[in-house]
Write a protein that holds these residues in place. Structure first.
Motif, PDB file in Angstrom:
ATOM      1  N   ARG A  38      33.039  87.508  21.778  1.00  0.00           N
ATOM      2  CA  ARG A  38      31.799  88.353  21.578  1.00  0.00           C
ATOM      3  C   ARG A  38      32.038  89.229  22.853  1.00  0.00           C
ATOM      4  N   SER A  39      30.895  90.203  22.810  1.00  0.00           N
ATOM      5  CA  SER A  39      30.777  91.195  23.716  1.00  0.00           C
ATOM      6  C   SER A  39      30.336  90.562  25.188  1.00  0.00           C
ATOM      7  N   LEU A  40      29.819  89.188  25.057  1.00  0.00           N
ATOM      8  CA  LEU A  40      29.424  88.684  26.420  1.00  0.00           C
ATOM      9  C   LEU A  40      30.542  88.165  27.117  1.00  0.00           C
ATOM     10  N   ASN A  41      31.795  88.108  26.277  1.00  0.00           N
ATOM     11  CA  ASN A  41      32.687  87.468  26.888  1.00  0.00           C
ATOM     12  C   ASN A  41      33.786  88.552  27.890  1.00  0.00           C
ATOM     13  N   ILE A  42      33.505  89.896  27.440  1.00  0.00           N
ATOM     14  CA  ILE A  42      33.949  90.771  27.841  1.00  0.00           C
ATOM     15  C   ILE A  42      33.261  91.598  29.115  1.00  0.00           C
ATOM     16  N   GLU A  43      34.122  91.412  30.552  1.00  0.00           N
ATOM     17  CA  GLU A  43      33.381  91.837  31.728  1.00  0.00           C
ATOM     18  C   GLU A  43      34.265  92.913  32.162  1.00  0.00           C
ATOM     19  N   PRO A  44      33.690  93.884  32.994  1.00  0.00           N
ATOM     20  CA  PRO A  44      34.726  94.898  33.584  1.00  0.00           C
ATOM     21  C   PRO A  44      35.907  94.280  34.136  1.00  0.00           C
ATOM     22  N   PHE A  45      37.087  94.532  33.652  1.00  0.00           N
ATOM     23  CA  PHE A  45      38.245  94.292  34.001  1.00  0.00           C
ATOM     24  C   PHE A  45      38.919  92.732  33.577  1.00  0.00           C
ATOM     25  N   THR A  83      32.073  98.650  28.588  1.00  0.00           N
ATOM     26  CA  THR A  83      32.639  97.469  29.146  1.00  0.00           C
ATOM     27  C   THR A  83      34.008  97.091  28.739  1.00  0.00           C
ATOM     28  N   CYS A  84      34.884  97.010  29.662  1.00  0.00           N
ATOM     29  CA  CYS A  84      36.281  96.937  29.079  1.00  0.00           C
ATOM     30  C   CYS A  84      37.205  96.089  29.903  1.00  0.00           C
ATOM     31  N   ALA A  85      38.057  95.317  29.041  1.00  0.00           N
ATOM     32  CA  ALA A  85      38.993  94.471  29.656  1.00  0.00           C
ATOM     33  C   ALA A  85      40.336  94.388  28.973  1.00  0.00           C
ATOM     34  N   VAL A  86      41.289  93.924  29.354  1.00  0.00           N
ATOM     35  CA  VAL A  86      42.816  93.695  28.833  1.00  0.00           C
ATOM     36  C   VAL A  86      42.822  92.270  28.514  1.00  0.00           C
ATOM     37  N   ILE A  87      43.101  91.812  27.158  1.00  0.00           N
ATOM     38  CA  ILE A  87      43.520  90.670  26.662  1.00  0.00           C
ATOM     39  C   ILE A  87      44.386  89.882  27.461  1.00  0.00           C
ATOM     40  N   PRO A  88      44.313  88.938  28.208  1.00  0.00           N
ATOM     41  CA  PRO A  88      45.280  88.122  29.182  1.00  0.00           C
ATOM     42  C   PRO A  88      46.240  87.437  28.416  1.00  0.00           C
ATOM     43  N   ASP A  89      47.322  87.033  28.885  1.00  0.00           N
ATOM     44  CA  ASP A  89      48.231  86.179  28.409  1.00  0.00           C
ATOM     45  C   ASP A  89      47.779  84.851  27.942  1.00  0.00           C
ATOM     46  N   TRP A  90      46.584  84.371  28.668  1.00  0.00           N
ATOM     47  CA  TRP A  90      46.198  83.057  28.438  1.00  0.00           C
ATOM     48  C   TRP A  90      45.405  83.037  27.099  1.00  0.00           C
ATOM     49  N   LEU A  91      45.511  83.977  26.440  1.00  0.00           N
ATOM     50  CA  LEU A  91      44.729  84.055  25.038  1.00  0.00           C
ATOM     51  C   LEU A  91      45.960  84.684  24.119  1.00  0.00           C
ATOM     52  N   PRO A  92      46.859  83.928  23.829  1.00  0.00           N
ATOM     53  CA  PRO A  92      47.759  84.190  22.771  1.00  0.00           C
ATOM     54  C   PRO A  92      47.428  84.365  21.492  1.00  0.00           C
ATOM     55  N   ASP A  93      46.404  83.998  20.929  1.00  0.00           N
ATOM     56  CA  ASP A  93      46.032  84.139  19.477  1.00  0.00           C
ATOM     57  C   ASP A  93      44.516  84.003  19.735  1.00  0.00           C
ATOM     58  N   ASP A  98      32.273  92.687  17.641  1.00  0.00           N
ATOM     59  CA  ASP A  98      31.386  93.522  18.474  1.00  0.00           C
ATOM     60  C   ASP A  98      32.336  94.299  19.524  1.00  0.00           C
ATOM     61  N   LEU A  99      33.435  94.469  19.178  1.00  0.00           N
ATOM     62  CA  LEU A  99      34.508  95.009  20.203  1.00  0.00           C
ATOM     63  C   LEU A  99      35.301  96.017  19.569  1.00  0.00           C
ATOM     64  N   VAL A 100      35.731  97.130  20.237  1.00  0.00           N
ATOM     65  CA  VAL A 100      36.690  98.215  19.724  1.00  0.00           C
ATOM     66  C   VAL A 100      37.913  97.780  20.360  1.00  0.00           C
ATOM     67  N   TYR A 115      41.151 100.746  33.272  1.00  0.00           N
ATOM     68  CA  TYR A 115      40.514 101.367  34.660  1.00  0.00           C
ATOM     69  C   TYR A 115      40.024 102.527  34.375  1.00  0.00           C
ATOM     70  N   TRP A 116      40.334 103.283  33.225  1.00  0.00           N
ATOM     71  CA  TRP A 116      39.764 104.699  33.052  1.00  0.00           C
ATOM     72  C   TRP A 116      38.413 104.434  32.453  1.00  0.00           C
ATOM     73  N   VAL A 117      38.582 103.416  31.376  1.00  0.00           N
ATOM     74  CA  VAL A 117      37.393 103.516  30.532  1.00  0.00           C
ATOM     75  C   VAL A 117      36.286 102.522  31.184  1.00  0.00           C
ATOM     76  N   ASN A 118      36.427 101.769  32.174  1.00  0.00           N
ATOM     77  CA  ASN A 118      35.552 101.421  33.356  1.00  0.00           C
ATOM     78  C   ASN A 118      35.003 102.343  34.466  1.00  0.00           C
ATOM     79  N   SER A 119      35.671 103.372  34.466  1.00  0.00           N
ATOM     80  CA  SER A 119      35.293 104.298  35.486  1.00  0.00           C
ATOM     81  C   SER A 119      35.006 105.685  34.883  1.00  0.00           C
ATOM     82  N   VAL A 120      35.760 106.616  34.954  1.00  0.00           N
ATOM     83  CA  VAL A 120      35.798 108.032  34.415  1.00  0.00           C
ATOM     84  C   VAL A 120      35.007 108.182  32.884  1.00  0.00           C
ATOM     85  N   ALA A 121      35.595 107.276  32.045  1.00  0.00           N
ATOM     86  CA  ALA A 121      34.956 107.593  30.763  1.00  0.00           C
ATOM     87  C   ALA A 121      33.486 107.005  30.451  1.00  0.00           C
TER      88      ALA A 121
END
Length: 453
Positions: A38-45, A83-93, A98-100, A115-121
């Motif tokens: 959910r949105s609360l699980n996504i923090e910057p980076f 707020t934006c993050a890349v899905i890591p390898d430890w979440l294979p599935d 509430d996320l784009v 990095y772009w979304v969390n700063s300049v965007a």
């Protein structure tokens, strides 16, 4: 922004831009299964694993459009839009709501986009937030977001600089999590499961060794017998109590018995500028609690604000606990300097014989009980009286002393790691907008990074 980097709309550099599941989820969550973000699980980076929900594999297949895989870029729609993050390898599935969800094409690296979304965007996102009651960032607006697209080698160089900092931050957080797990395991063994007492009652040598735990703090987890001096501190039998069987000679008390001071906080009047402007005293809110050390508050108050309001000032190593709005109820923070806090928390100062770490872990392991006592029509809360009245088993002073001596070593390492992670986070957040805007060139950023690491 650097004129060397062309701008392109996200929909033209992504293979797919879609949205997480939209619909009621309350009846779909299960104890174990496919992770559901959910949105609360996504923090910057980063993805925060705390409070991750789960759904059945069958439901996951039904909503496969919102499935996540490593390398996807997740952007928050509601809560903290952008707020934006890349899905890591430890979440294979995994799956989400509430996320784009962005799947990058050949022209853009996922971490560079993050990095772009969390700063300049930020400007694009803030200007495209809609909704009167709950503001959100639409997938349509995300598709139109303009992104700098330097050549891949430049993107890789930027990611290497910023990623080195992020990787170090991640390592520090993982080390802290290991240290916290060791402290929790030691507390649970001694004061919840009573393992040393059970072993002695059976005529066995207690394990769980403090030595073993401390070796684990250095990166190893050996099995070891408890030393004779420590083992001698524990009784070899149990006796009946109002809480059931407890070690003989230990007593039943309450959180109030563990504390030299227990109090609720307050909020200085917002209409009094002299209470806030130029303030130097930290003032914490429950949203800043993360079951760890509290370093930098989002707000500070003045000396006039301390004296002229209902706030309370508590010392370093005082424990703060959230008492409003379940499931936030029970979340903890540890002060690192004299600080104030709002009325949504209860603050506690441990007695010298008890120590802050025994108090902290007592509250941590009592969280389910505290949440079970939360009540209220609009907002589920507990009171200071409920916190103070929580029943606990209190060991004798020698056992407490032995525990706190070793817990202090663990928590000192955790605090040092927390400070280092914050310092690196500040460095990254300083470099990021300058690097992305072209104000700072890669060689300069690399030099600053090398000095910090």
């Amino acid at each position: 922004m650097s004129s060397e980097w062309p701008l392109k709309e996200l929909e033209f550099i992504a293979n797919e831009v879609t949205v997480g599941y939209v619909g009621s989820m309350a009846s779909e969550y299960v104890e174990d299964g496919v992770p559901f973000l959910r949105s609360l699980n996504i923090e910057p980076f980063r993805v925060n694993a705390n409070e991750i929900k789960y759904v059945t594999p069958e439901f996951h297949k039904q909503i496969k459009k919102s499935a996540l895989r490593p390398g996807d870029v997740a952007i928050v729609r509601t809560g903290k839009p952008g707020t934006c993050a890349v899905i890591p390898d430890w979440l294979p599935d995994a799956n989400c709501s509430d996320l784009v969800i962005v799947r990058c094409g050949e022209q853009i690296r996922p971490r560079f986009l993050c990095y772009w979304v969390n700063s300049v965007a930020a400007h694009h996102i803030s200007s495209h937030i809609v909704g009167a009651v709950q503001q959100h960032f639409n997938v349509g607006a995300a598709k139109k977001m303009k992104v700098a697209v330097p050549d891949i080698s430049t993107q890789d160089a930027v990611v290497e600089v910023l990623g080195s900092i992020d990787d170090r931050i991640t390592l520090l957080r993982e080390t802290n999590a290991t240290l916290e797990a060791i402290a929790q395991a030691l507390f649970k063994s001694w004061f919840v499961d009573f393992d040393p007492v059970r072993a002695k009652a059976e005529g066995s040598q207690p394990e769980g060794a403090i030595q073993g735990c401390m070796s684990a703090a250095e990166g190893r987890m050996p099995k070891a017998a408890m030393d004779a001096t420590t083992a001698a501190l524990f009784p070899d039998s149990f006796e009946e109590s109002e809480l059931g069987l407890v070690p003989k000679g230990w007593r039943i008390g309450t959180v109030d018995d563990l504390c030299a001071q227990i109090t609720n906080g307050g909020t200085p009047s917002r209409s009094r500028k002299d209470f806030w402007e130029g303030g130097s005293t930290p003032w914490f809110k429950t949203g800043e609690f993360c079951d760890g050390f509290l370093l930098e508050p989002s707000e500070r108050i003045t000396d006039e604000g301390v004296v002229g309001s209902s706030v309370k000032l508590l010392p370093e190593n005082a424990i703060l606990m959230a008492i409003y709005a379940a499931p936030t109820v029970g979340r903890l923070g540890i002060l690192t300097e004299p600080s104030a806090f709002n009325q949504a928390c209860t603050g506690m100062v441990a007695k010298g014989s008890v120590g802050p770490w025994f108090l902290y872990l007592t509250l941590y392991f009592g969280r389910d009980w505290f949440n079970s006592r939360a009540n209220g029509a609009a907002q589920q809360n507990i009171s200071k009286a409920i916190v103070a009245g929580y029943s606990v088993v209190i060991p004798d002073d020698n056992v407490l002393k032995s525990f706190n001596e070793n817990a202090e070593l663990l928590f000192a390492k955790i605090r040092a790691g927390t400070v280092q992670a914050q310092t690196l986070t500040q460095l990254r957040d300083t470099l990021l907008p300058r690097l992305m805007s072209g104000q700072l060139r890669l060689p300069e950023a690399e030099s600053l990074m090398e000095k910090a690491l």
